[in-house]
Design a protein around this motif. Sequence first.
Motif, mmCIF file in Angstrom:
data_model
loop_
_atom_site.group_PDB
_atom_site.id
_atom_site.type_symbol
_atom_site.label_atom_id
_atom_site.label_comp_id
_atom_site.label_asym_id
_atom_site.label_seq_id
_atom_site.Cartn_x
_atom_site.Cartn_y
_atom_site.Cartn_z
ATOM 1 N N LEU A 148 55.904 120.144 21.959
ATOM 2 C CA LEU A 148 55.481 119.529 23.213
ATOM 3 C C LEU A 148 56.328 120.032 24.380
ATOM 4 O O LEU A 148 55.792 120.432 25.420
ATOM 5 N N ILE A 149 57.630 120.040 24.197
ATOM 6 C CA ILE A 149 58.527 120.470 25.276
ATOM 7 C C ILE A 149 58.306 121.939 25.610
ATOM 8 O O ILE A 149 58.034 122.296 26.758
ATOM 9 N N TRP A 150 58.428 122.803 24.633
ATOM 10 C CA TRP A 150 58.389 124.248 24.907
ATOM 11 C C TRP A 150 56.980 124.721 25.253
ATOM 12 O O TRP A 150 56.813 125.600 26.111
ATOM 13 N N SER A 174 54.279 118.964 37.555
ATOM 14 C CA SER A 174 53.946 117.704 36.881
ATOM 15 C C SER A 174 53.715 117.926 35.393
ATOM 16 O O SER A 174 54.142 117.117 34.570
ATOM 17 N N VAL A 175 53.031 119.018 35.051
ATOM 18 C CA VAL A 175 52.817 119.322 33.630
ATOM 19 C C VAL A 175 54.160 119.520 32.943
ATOM 20 O O VAL A 175 54.406 118.977 31.861
ATOM 21 N N GLY A 176 55.025 120.295 33.568
ATOM 22 C CA GLY A 176 56.327 120.555 32.952
ATOM 23 C C GLY A 176 57.185 119.314 32.823
ATOM 24 O O GLY A 176 57.842 119.107 31.809
ATOM 25 N N GLY A 177 57.177 118.468 33.849
ATOM 26 C CA GLY A 177 58.064 117.312 33.843
ATOM 27 C C GLY A 177 57.492 116.076 33.182
ATOM 28 O O GLY A 177 58.109 115.488 32.297
ATOM 29 N N PHE A 178 56.283 115.670 33.619
ATOM 30 C CA PHE A 178 55.723 114.396 33.167
ATOM 31 C C PHE A 178 54.975 114.490 31.846
ATOM 32 O O PHE A 178 54.866 113.517 31.115
ATOM 33 N N VAL A 179 54.421 115.654 31.548
ATOM 34 C CA VAL A 179 53.627 115.800 30.331
ATOM 35 C C VAL A 179 54.449 116.385 29.187
ATOM 36 O O VAL A 179 54.251 116.019 28.030
ATOM 37 N N ALA A 180 55.375 117.273 29.506
ATOM 38 C CA ALA A 180 56.112 117.962 28.448
ATOM 39 C C ALA A 180 57.548 117.486 28.306
ATOM 40 O O ALA A 180 57.939 116.973 27.256
ATOM 41 N N GLY A 197 58.859 114.528 25.595
ATOM 42 C CA GLY A 197 59.494 115.232 24.488
ATOM 43 C C GLY A 197 60.956 114.860 24.321
ATOM 44 O O GLY A 197 61.429 114.629 23.203
ATOM 45 N N LEU A 198 61.681 114.778 25.440
ATOM 46 C CA LEU A 198 63.092 114.389 25.353
ATOM 47 C C LEU A 198 63.251 112.941 24.906
ATOM 48 O O LEU A 198 64.157 112.623 24.131
ATOM 49 N N VAL A 199 62.375 112.067 25.372
ATOM 50 C CA VAL A 199 62.431 110.668 24.921
ATOM 51 C C VAL A 199 62.128 110.595 23.426
ATOM 52 O O VAL A 199 62.789 109.864 22.681
ATOM 53 N N GLY A 200 61.144 111.360 22.979
ATOM 54 C CA GLY A 200 60.829 111.382 21.549
ATOM 55 C C GLY A 200 61.977 111.882 20.706
ATOM 56 O O GLY A 200 62.272 111.342 19.643
ATOM 57 N N ALA A 252 56.061 126.243 28.869
ATOM 58 C CA ALA A 252 55.427 127.563 28.932
ATOM 59 C C ALA A 252 54.150 127.498 29.770
ATOM 60 O O ALA A 252 53.888 128.391 30.588
ATOM 61 N N LEU A 253 53.353 126.448 29.585
ATOM 62 C CA LEU A 253 52.146 126.295 30.397
ATOM 63 C C LEU A 253 52.490 126.064 31.862
ATOM 64 O O LEU A 253 51.779 126.525 32.756
ATOM 65 N N SER A 254 53.572 125.347 32.112
ATOM 66 C CA SER A 254 53.996 125.111 33.482
ATOM 67 C C SER A 254 54.418 126.417 34.154
ATOM 68 O O SER A 254 54.051 126.688 35.307
ATOM 69 N N VAL A 255 55.158 127.252 33.448
ATOM 70 C CA VAL A 255 55.561 128.550 33.990
ATOM 71 C C VAL A 255 54.324 129.435 34.185
ATOM 72 O O VAL A 255 54.196 130.128 35.210
ATOM 73 N N ALA A 256 53.382 129.402 33.240
ATOM 74 C CA ALA A 256 52.155 130.186 33.386
ATOM 75 C C ALA A 256 51.372 129.730 34.608
ATOM 76 O O ALA A 256 50.773 130.544 35.316
ATOM 77 N N GLY A 257 51.368 128.435 34.882
ATOM 78 C CA GLY A 257 50.662 127.913 36.036
ATOM 79 C C GLY A 257 51.235 128.383 37.355
ATOM 80 O O GLY A 257 50.519 128.465 38.352
ATOM 81 N N VAL A 258 52.519 128.697 37.371
ATOM 82 C CA VAL A 258 53.132 129.232 38.593
ATOM 83 C C VAL A 258 52.570 130.629 38.890
ATOM 84 O O VAL A 258 52.318 130.973 40.040
#
Length: 120
Positions: free
Chosen positions: A90-92, A55-61, A65-68, A96-102
């Motif tokens: 925001l995207i990267w 969710s962090v990777g998709g909905f937050v980042a 970011g892509l819409v912006g 990165a936080l999403s990958v760290a969360g895994v």
Amino acid sequence: EGPGVGSEGGVERGLLPGSAGAVPAAAAGIAGSVMACAFVVTDLGLMTVLGGTLSVGGFVALAPGLVGLWLSHKPGVRAGFCWRVAMHTLIWGGLALSVAGVFLRDNSAAELGTRCWWTV
């Protein structure tokens, strides 16, 4: 009824030609994959953590970011260098936080309870 919606002669029509069976097939595939995961995964805490990281990777980042970035290239919009840097950060950063969360899945909840200064 709009175009591509409804039935003719008892046969359900899809939105695209030849797609009448795609929705039930997709639903069966999703249900089957969830069932297969339920047989393998016994710890729902792990699933909660992984769902949160996705969710962090998709909905937050990624999505904002892509819409912006997409909106910054629209005619009549003058988004400067700082805006594009912010969207890329925001995207990267979020990815990165999403990958760290895994990989950093343990939140040490028991230890946190012993070290907390304030309790309710």
